[in-house]
Design a protein around this motif. Structure first.
Motif, PDB file in Angstrom:
ATOM      1  N   SER A 191       0.804  -1.298  -0.146  1.00  0.00           N
ATOM      2  CA  SER A 191      -0.066  -0.082   0.028  1.00  0.00           C
ATOM      3  C   SER A 191       0.761   1.315   0.071  1.00  0.00           C
ATOM      4  CB  SER A 191      -0.869  -0.074   1.143  1.00  0.00           C
ATOM      5  OG  SER A 191      -1.938  -1.018   1.006  1.00  0.00           O
ATOM      6  N   LEU A 206       0.113   2.517  -3.900  1.00  0.00           N
ATOM      7  CA  LEU A 206      -1.251   3.154  -3.977  1.00  0.00           C
ATOM      8  C   LEU A 206      -1.221   4.507  -4.597  1.00  0.00           C
ATOM      9  CD1 LEU A 206      -3.317   1.832  -0.709  1.00  0.00           C
ATOM     10  CD2 LEU A 206      -3.592   1.202  -3.269  1.00  0.00           C
ATOM     11  N   GLU A 207      -0.113   5.239  -4.110  1.00  0.00           N
ATOM     12  CA  GLU A 207       0.016   6.537  -4.771  1.00  0.00           C
ATOM     13  C   GLU A 207       1.311   6.552  -6.004  1.00  0.00           C
ATOM     14  OE1 GLU A 207       1.072   9.517  -1.615  1.00  0.00           O
ATOM     15  OE2 GLU A 207      -0.569   8.893  -0.214  1.00  0.00           O
ATOM     16  N   LYS A 263      -6.414   4.685  -4.309  1.00  0.00           N
ATOM     17  CA  LYS A 263      -7.460   3.913  -3.674  1.00  0.00           C
ATOM     18  C   LYS A 263      -6.939   3.832  -2.132  1.00  0.00           C
ATOM     19  CE  LYS A 263      -8.531   0.806  -7.514  1.00  0.00           C
ATOM     20  NZ  LYS A 263      -8.466  -0.591  -8.025  1.00  0.00           N
ATOM     21  N   THR A 264      -7.954   3.416  -1.458  1.00  0.00           N
ATOM     22  CA  THR A 264      -7.451   3.050  -0.024  1.00  0.00           C
ATOM     23  C   THR A 264      -7.120   1.398   0.157  1.00  0.00           C
ATOM     24  OG1 THR A 264      -9.668   2.151   0.464  1.00  0.00           O
ATOM     25  CG2 THR A 264      -9.050   4.770   1.031  1.00  0.00           C
ATOM     26  N   THR A 288     -10.459  -0.580  -0.120  1.00  0.00           N
ATOM     27  CA  THR A 288     -11.151  -0.496  -1.467  1.00  0.00           C
ATOM     28  C   THR A 288     -10.524  -1.592  -2.271  1.00  0.00           C
ATOM     29  OG1 THR A 288     -11.403   1.844  -1.341  1.00  0.00           O
ATOM     30  CG2 THR A 288     -11.403   0.840  -3.747  1.00  0.00           C
ATOM     31  N   ARG A 330      -0.774   0.276   9.457  1.00  0.00           N
ATOM     32  CA  ARG A 330      -2.030   0.828   9.797  1.00  0.00           C
ATOM     33  C   ARG A 330      -2.624   0.484  10.778  1.00  0.00           C
ATOM     34  NH1 ARG A 330      -0.601   1.423   4.391  1.00  0.00           N
ATOM     35  NH2 ARG A 330      -1.370   3.501   3.230  1.00  0.00           N
ATOM     36  N   PRO A 341     -13.935   2.058   7.645  1.00  0.00           N
ATOM     37  CA  PRO A 341     -13.045   2.276   6.360  1.00  0.00           C
ATOM     38  C   PRO A 341     -12.499   3.647   6.401  1.00  0.00           C
ATOM     39  CG  PRO A 341     -14.841   1.124   5.572  1.00  0.00           C
ATOM     40  CD  PRO A 341     -15.274   1.226   7.101  1.00  0.00           C
ATOM     41  N   GLU A 342     -13.306   4.678   6.816  1.00  0.00           N
ATOM     42  CA  GLU A 342     -12.806   6.139   6.951  1.00  0.00           C
ATOM     43  C   GLU A 342     -11.720   6.196   7.463  1.00  0.00           C
ATOM     44  OE1 GLU A 342     -16.364   5.915   9.627  1.00  0.00           O
ATOM     45  OE2 GLU A 342     -15.941   4.965   7.811  1.00  0.00           O
TER      46      GLU A 342
END
Length: 332
Positions: A240, A244-245, A258-259, A262, A295, A329-330
């Motif tokens: 991630s 992801l970025e 994306k997270t 997701t 995380r 999720p948030e």
């Protein structure tokens, strides 16, 4: 050479035995649309003499994807490259960097650093056999070689043979005395030598591999003038943070990243299809254990999947249940 592949090669995930299989690559592709992905190394004898074509299976969604070949016989490598082209790969890469005993006994991998003329012959034969880009991954030297003496000659010979893109693992490989694992860590990194090779060979597309842990470092290396950066273990264990970025930071995409949650949901149709065709859940989820690394809830996610994905009849509901172990999720 296809210009889009050159662009994709600004960031790549290294070929890693037993890790970068088709399920891993599908996951990584959901995380980055642009990053160049590699297969595990496939030997040319396995394809040409063994008929192990199942090793080349992949999903169309994985593009752009390169296949890495191991071998040292020019004609056999040419035949293997043709098979790879027929299967739809975007690039064929020759392994001149793996230091394992099995690879040495087959007279390919890092030991080929001692035979630049043979490598050039292999490149020539492969290029004549296919229309795909033929690229190469190597070390800066092996055993008692002096990298600053031998690497320029090696690059000169493969360039003359028509190889226009190379990934350099910026460590020596010690074929005697160190295990493959130790060869990934103990020989010191020499980034300066790779930068010097870029200056000496400005027309050669050079990517650096070895010791790169995150996107910040990748961006820094690109900004300093390298053409590409290849990330290995960090991209697998902490995908991630690496992927992801990547589209935004490396390729300038304006789409939102994306997270991890997701990505999990995006994997569900693929998982269901794999199970419907007789596959096992853990064959996919073993590659997903690091999705939430660093995380909140990462340990609970890993533990739930590790304890339940191997169970008889385990399905996509196990993945959803693992997701429930995490904060909302948030917050992820």
């Amino acid at each position: 050479m296809k210009s889009d592949i050159c662009r994709n090669a600004r960031l790549s995930v290294a070929p890693m035995m037993e890790w970068t299989d088709r399920h891993c690559r599908y996951l990584h592709r959901l995380m980055s649309r642009e990053t160049l992905l590699f297969t595990e190394m496939v030997t040319s004898p396995a394809l040409v003499r063994g008929g192990a074509l199942h090793l080349l299976d992949f999903s169309p969604e994985e593009h752009p994807v390169a296949v890495q070949l191991g071998g040292s016989d020019p004609m056999e490598l040419a035949a293997a490259a043709r098979i790879c082209e027929e299967h739809g790969y975007d690039e064929v890469n020759l392994n001149c960097g793996c230091p394992s005993d099995r690879v040495q006994s087959g007279a390919f991998g890092a030991v080929l650093m001692k035979s630049p003329e043979l490598v050039a012959d292999c490149v020539t034969a492969m290029r004549e056999a296919v229309d795909l880009p033929v690229t190469l991954k190597c070390r800066i030297g092996v055993d008692d070689q002096v990298p600053r003496d031998i690497l320029p000659d090696f690059l000169e010979k493969i360039s003359a043979a028509g190889c226009t893109r190379v990934t350099i693992h910026a460590r020596m490989a010690w074929l005697q005395g160190l295990s493959p694992k130790e060869n990934r860590d103990i020989p010191p990194l020499d980034y300066d030598l790779v930068f010097d090779m870029k200056q000496a060979f400005p027309d050669l597309h050079i990517s650096l591999n070895g010791g790169v842990q995150d996107l910040d470092t990748a961006v820094e290396l690109l900004d300093r003038g390298l053409d590409g950066v290849m990330i290995g273990r960090s991209a697998y264990h902490n995908p991630s943070d690496v992927l992801l970025e990547a589209d935004q930071r490396i390729y300038g995409a304006d789409t939102p990243a994306k997270t991890p949650a997701t990505v999990v949901h995006d994997m569900l149709p693929y998982i269901e299809n794999h199970l419907a065709t007789g596959g096992k859940l853990h064959q996919i989820t073993r590659h997903m254990l690091g999705l939430f690394a660093g995380r909140p809830g990462a340990r609970l996610w890993r533990r739930y999947l590790s304890e339940n994905a191997h169970q008889s009849g385990a399905g996509a509901d196990v993945v959803l249940a693992a997701l429930q172990q995490l904060p909302p999720p948030e917050d992820v």
